[in-house]
Design an enzyme around this catalytic site. Structure first.
Site, PDB file in Angstrom:
ATOM      1  N   TRP A  20       0.854  -1.191   0.000  1.00 40.23           N
ATOM      2  CA  TRP A  20       0.000   0.000   0.000  1.00 40.23           C
ATOM      3  C   TRP A  20       0.883   1.231   0.000  1.00 40.23           C
ATOM      4  O   TRP A  20       2.087   1.154  -0.171  1.00 40.23           O
ATOM      5  CB  TRP A  20      -0.926  -0.025   1.241  1.00 40.23           C
ATOM      6  CG  TRP A  20      -2.089   0.904   1.156  1.00 40.23           C
ATOM      7  CD1 TRP A  20      -3.067   0.893   0.205  1.00 40.23           C
ATOM      8  CD2 TRP A  20      -2.378   1.994   2.032  1.00 40.23           C
ATOM      9  NE1 TRP A  20      -3.957   1.909   0.439  1.00 40.23           N
ATOM     10  CE2 TRP A  20      -3.569   2.603   1.550  1.00 40.23           C
ATOM     11  CE3 TRP A  20      -1.762   2.511   3.165  1.00 40.23           C
ATOM     12  CZ2 TRP A  20      -4.135   3.705   2.170  1.00 40.23           C
ATOM     13  CZ3 TRP A  20      -2.327   3.606   3.788  1.00 40.23           C
ATOM     14  CH2 TRP A  20      -3.508   4.188   3.298  1.00 40.23           C
ATOM     15  N   SER A  41      -6.040   3.608  10.618  1.00 35.21           N
ATOM     16  CA  SER A  41      -6.071   2.811   9.400  1.00 35.21           C
ATOM     17  C   SER A  41      -6.676   3.612   8.274  1.00 35.21           C
ATOM     18  O   SER A  41      -7.190   4.706   8.471  1.00 35.21           O
ATOM     19  CB  SER A  41      -6.888   1.547   9.609  1.00 35.21           C
ATOM     20  OG  SER A  41      -8.250   1.887   9.622  1.00 35.21           O
ATOM     21  N   LYS A  42      -6.598   3.034   7.073  1.00 37.29           N
ATOM     22  CA  LYS A  42      -7.138   3.694   5.884  1.00 37.29           C
ATOM     23  C   LYS A  42      -8.569   4.144   6.153  1.00 37.29           C
ATOM     24  O   LYS A  42      -9.025   5.152   5.648  1.00 37.29           O
ATOM     25  CB  LYS A  42      -7.179   2.711   4.719  1.00 37.29           C
ATOM     26  CG  LYS A  42      -5.831   2.226   4.264  1.00 37.29           C
ATOM     27  CD  LYS A  42      -5.991   1.183   3.184  1.00 37.29           C
ATOM     28  CE  LYS A  42      -5.158  -0.044   3.504  1.00 37.29           C
ATOM     29  NZ  LYS A  42      -5.224  -1.089   2.519  1.00 37.29           N
ATOM     30  N   ARG A  43      -9.274   3.343   6.951  1.00 36.61           N
ATOM     31  CA  ARG A  43     -10.683   3.644   7.181  1.00 36.61           C
ATOM     32  C   ARG A  43     -10.895   4.888   8.050  1.00 36.61           C
ATOM     33  O   ARG A  43     -11.913   5.542   7.965  1.00 36.61           O
ATOM     34  CB  ARG A  43     -11.387   2.426   7.799  1.00 36.61           C
ATOM     35  CG  ARG A  43     -12.101   1.602   6.744  1.00 36.61           C
ATOM     36  CD  ARG A  43     -12.518   0.254   7.246  1.00 36.61           C
ATOM     37  NE  ARG A  43     -11.480  -0.733   6.970  1.00 36.61           N
ATOM     38  CZ  ARG A  43     -10.853  -1.450   7.880  1.00 36.61           C
ATOM     39  NH1 ARG A  43     -11.135  -1.303   9.147  1.00 36.61           N
ATOM     40  NH2 ARG A  43      -9.952  -2.330   7.525  1.00 36.61           N
TER      41      ARG A  43
END
Ligand code: GLU
Length: 491
Positions: free
Chosen positions: A13, A252-254
Site C-alpha cells: 500500500w 487505518s485507511k478507514r
C-alpha cells in the site's frame, strides 16, 4: 561492531504515517551511531503485492530525506534488496535447517489445515499446526517426495523450553515454546514466508539492530528460534508502540488519511512531520518541542521510547508545521511554496509569477504567522492577485467600528487616499505606515477603526484578511490607491 539497521516494508500500500515513524527511529539511531541504514523490500507475499507501492515508497522516503545508505536505488555488497530476487538464498538456507533437523516437511493439504483451524476456533483454542507431519519417518517423507506431493517446510519448535529475548523498549520477554506455532518457513510455491526470509536476510545483511512496530513481538520468538537453530548471533530488538488515531482507534485507511503521501499532498513540510512524529512514542525529557534533524539525531534515545500507545493528531502536526513556517526566512519560504506549487498547482504558480517577487515576499511576510500548511496558500492569497471584488456594502458598513453608513466609509476612504497620495509621507515600512495613519486619524479626531476598517475592506473585500496597515504595506502606494479608488467609484 558498527551499527546496521534496516527498514523492511512489504509493498502492499502507500507508506503509512506509522511506518514513517519506524523509518525515522531507525534513521536517527543509525546516524547517531555512524551506522548503516538499509532498505529491503519484503515482497514474498505475492498475493498482497502492489506493484506501484515500491516506487511510491522510494518517492516518499526521498521526499522526506530519509534515504537509506544501501538499498535498491543505491546498492552495496549486500543485495539483492528485493526478497523475490533472493529465492536461491532461501533454498540454500532451508536445506541447512533440514539437515540440522530444525525444520521438517509438511504434506498437509490446505483443506486439512483449514478444517483444523476451524475446529480449533470453534473450541476457542489458539490456532496452531497440530504437528501431524513432524513425526513422519524418513521413509514416509521420501515416498511422498518421490510421488511429487506438494509440501511446505515448517519450523521445529523445541518442546518445553522458555524462549527469551531482551527488547530495548519492553525489557525481557519470555514465552514458553508450547505457545509457539510450528510456522511454515517455505511455502509450496518455493517462496519463503516472512518469518524465514526476515531472519536469513537480517543475518546476511549484518543487521545489528531491529527497530520495528510492536505488532511483531508475537513473531519474535519464532525468529529467536531460527537464530538459535542456525547458531547465529541475535540482533538487538526494539519494538516501538503503535500510533493510534482519535478515540484510541487503530490508525487505518478507514479512519481517514494516514498515508505520508496524503500529508505531503496537503503540503506538510517534511521537517515538521518528522519533528512531530518523532515525539509520538519518544520522550525527549525536556519541554522543548521543536527539534531540527541534527538535534533529533543527537538527542534521540531508543531507551527513552516508551511502551504506551501514542495518538496521532493531524491538527497537532499542523501546529508544528505552522511553527516551521513561522521560523523560515522569507526567500526560503517562497522557494518552498514555489516547489510545492510547481508540484501541485502549477497553474496558480504561473499566474502569480507575473507579479514581482518583492510583492510576493511581502504577502508571505504577513502570511507567515497565519498559514498552517501550504495548501492554504491559494485561498489565503488569491485576492492579492485578482482584481478587487465588487463593493460589498454589508461588509464595509460596520457600526461596531463606528462606520454606520456608506457615507461614513466613503469619508474614511477619501481620507486614506489623501494620505496615500501625499508623496512626502514615506510608506516604506510598516512602522512608518502606522505612524502616518495614527497621525492623520488623530488630526481628524476620529477613531482608528473608523478609518482602518473601511480601508481594510476596500483593499481586500474579504471577510477575513490581514489588517489595513499590513495591506497598505503589501500593496504599496500605487496599488492601494488604485484599489481604494475603485471601491470609492462604486459608492
Ligand atoms: N515486512 C514486514 C512489514 O511489512 C517487516 C517487519 C519487520 O520489520 O521485521 O512490516
Amino acid at each position: 561492531m558498527s551499527i546496521v539497521t534496516r527498514f523492511a516494508p512489504s509493498p502492499t500500500w502507500y507508506v503509512h504515517i506509522g511506518s514513517l515513524r519506524t523509518v525515522l527511529y531507525n534513521y536517527l539511531f543509525t546516524k547517531q551511531n555512524d551506522g548503516k541504514f538499509m532498505l529491503r523490500i519484503e515482497d514474498t507475499d505475492r498475493t498482497r503485492y502492489v506493484e506501484w507501492s515500491v516506487e511510491n515508497l522510494m518517492w516518499v522516503l526521498a521526499s522526506v530525506w530519509l534515504i537509506a545508505d544501501e538499498g535498491p536505488n543505491n546498492p552495496g555488497d549486500k543485495g539483492p534488496y528485493f526478497q523475490s530476487e533472493r529465492l536461491d538464498i532461501y533454498q540454500e538456507y532451508i536445506k541447512v535447517l533440514l539437515e540440522k533437523d530444525k525444520a521438517y516437511y509438511c504434506f498437509c493439504s490446505s483443506e486439512r489445515l483449514t478444517e483444523l483451524r476451524e475446529e480449533q476456533q470453534s473450541l476457542w483454542l489458539p490456532t496452531k499446526y497440530d504437528k501431524k507431519c513432524r513425526y513422519l519417518t524418513p521413509e514416509e517423507i521420501q515416498e511422498k517426495l518421490d510421488s511429487g506431493a506438494p509440501y511446505t517446510i515448517r519450523l521445529k519448535v523445541p518442546e518445553n523450553e522458555e524462549i527469551t529475548f531482551v527488547d530495548a523498549v519492553r525489557g525481557k520477554i519470555t514465552i514458553p515454546s508450547k505457545d509457539v506455532d510450528e510456522q511454515v518457513l517455505m511455502k509450496t510455491d518455493g517462496f519463503p514466508t516472512y518469518h524465514f526470509a526476515v531472519v536469513v536476510d537480517d543475518y546476511l545483511m549484518g543487521v545489528t539492530d531491529i527497530i520495528r512496530g510492536d505488532e511483531w513481538i508475537p513473531s519474535t520468538p519464532k525468529h529467536v528460534l531460527l537464530y538459535q537453530a542456525f547458531g547465529w548471533e541475535m540482533p538487538r530488538f526494539s519494538h516501538v508502540p503503535p500510533l493510534l488515531g482519535a478515540g484510541w482507534k487503530k490508525l487505518s485507511k478507514r479512519t481517514g488519511d494516514v498515508s505520508v503521501e496524503s500529508f505531503l499532498a496537503k503540503w506538510f513540510l517534511p521537517e515538521a512531520m518528522l519533528n512531530y512524529i518523532s515525539l509520538l512514542g519518544w520522550n525527549p525529557k525536556t519541554t522543548q518541542e521543536i527539534f531540527s534533524m541534527s538535534e533529533l539525531i543527537e538527542k534521540f534515545k531508543l531507551s527513552d521510547v516508551h511502551r504506551a500507545w501514542a495518538i496521532f493528531e493531524e491538527e497537532r502536526m499542523a501546529g508544528f508545521n505552522a511553527e516551521y513556517i513561522k521560523s523560515m526566512q522569507l526567500p526560503t519560504l517562497w522557494n518552498k511554496v514555489k516547489t510545492y506549487l510547481s508540484r501541485y498547482d502549477a497553474e496558480y504558480l504561473e499566474y502569480i509569477s507575473t507579479y514581482s517577487e518583492d510583492f510576493i515576499l511581502k504577502i508571505l511576510w504577513e502570511l507567515q504567522t497565519r498559514m498552517r500548511t501550504f495548501n492554504e496558500f491559494k485561498n489565503l492569497t488569491e485576492y492579492f492577485f485578482a482584481d478587487i471584488a465588487d463593493l460589498n456594502p454589508e461588509l464595509i458598513v460596520n457600526p461596531k467600528m463606528k462606520v454606520s453608513s456608506i457615507a461614513d466609509a466613503k469619508q474614511s476612504l477619501e481620507l486614506a487616499i489623501e494620505l496615500l497620495e501625499n508623496d512626502e509621507i514615506s510608506l516604506d515600512n510598516p512602522e512608518e505606515i502606522k505612524q502616518a495613519f495614527i497621525d492623520i486619524i488623530k488630526s481628524k479626531d476620529m477613531k482608528n477603526g473608523q478609518v482602518l476598517w473601511p480601508v481594510r475592506v476596500a483593499l481586500s473585500m474579504q471577510q477575513f484578511s490581514p489588517w489595513a496597515l499590513e495591506l497598505v504595506y503589501i500593496f504599496g502606494r500605487e496599488k492601494s490607491i488604485q484599489r481604494i479608488s475603485k471601491v470609492l467609484k462604486q459608492m
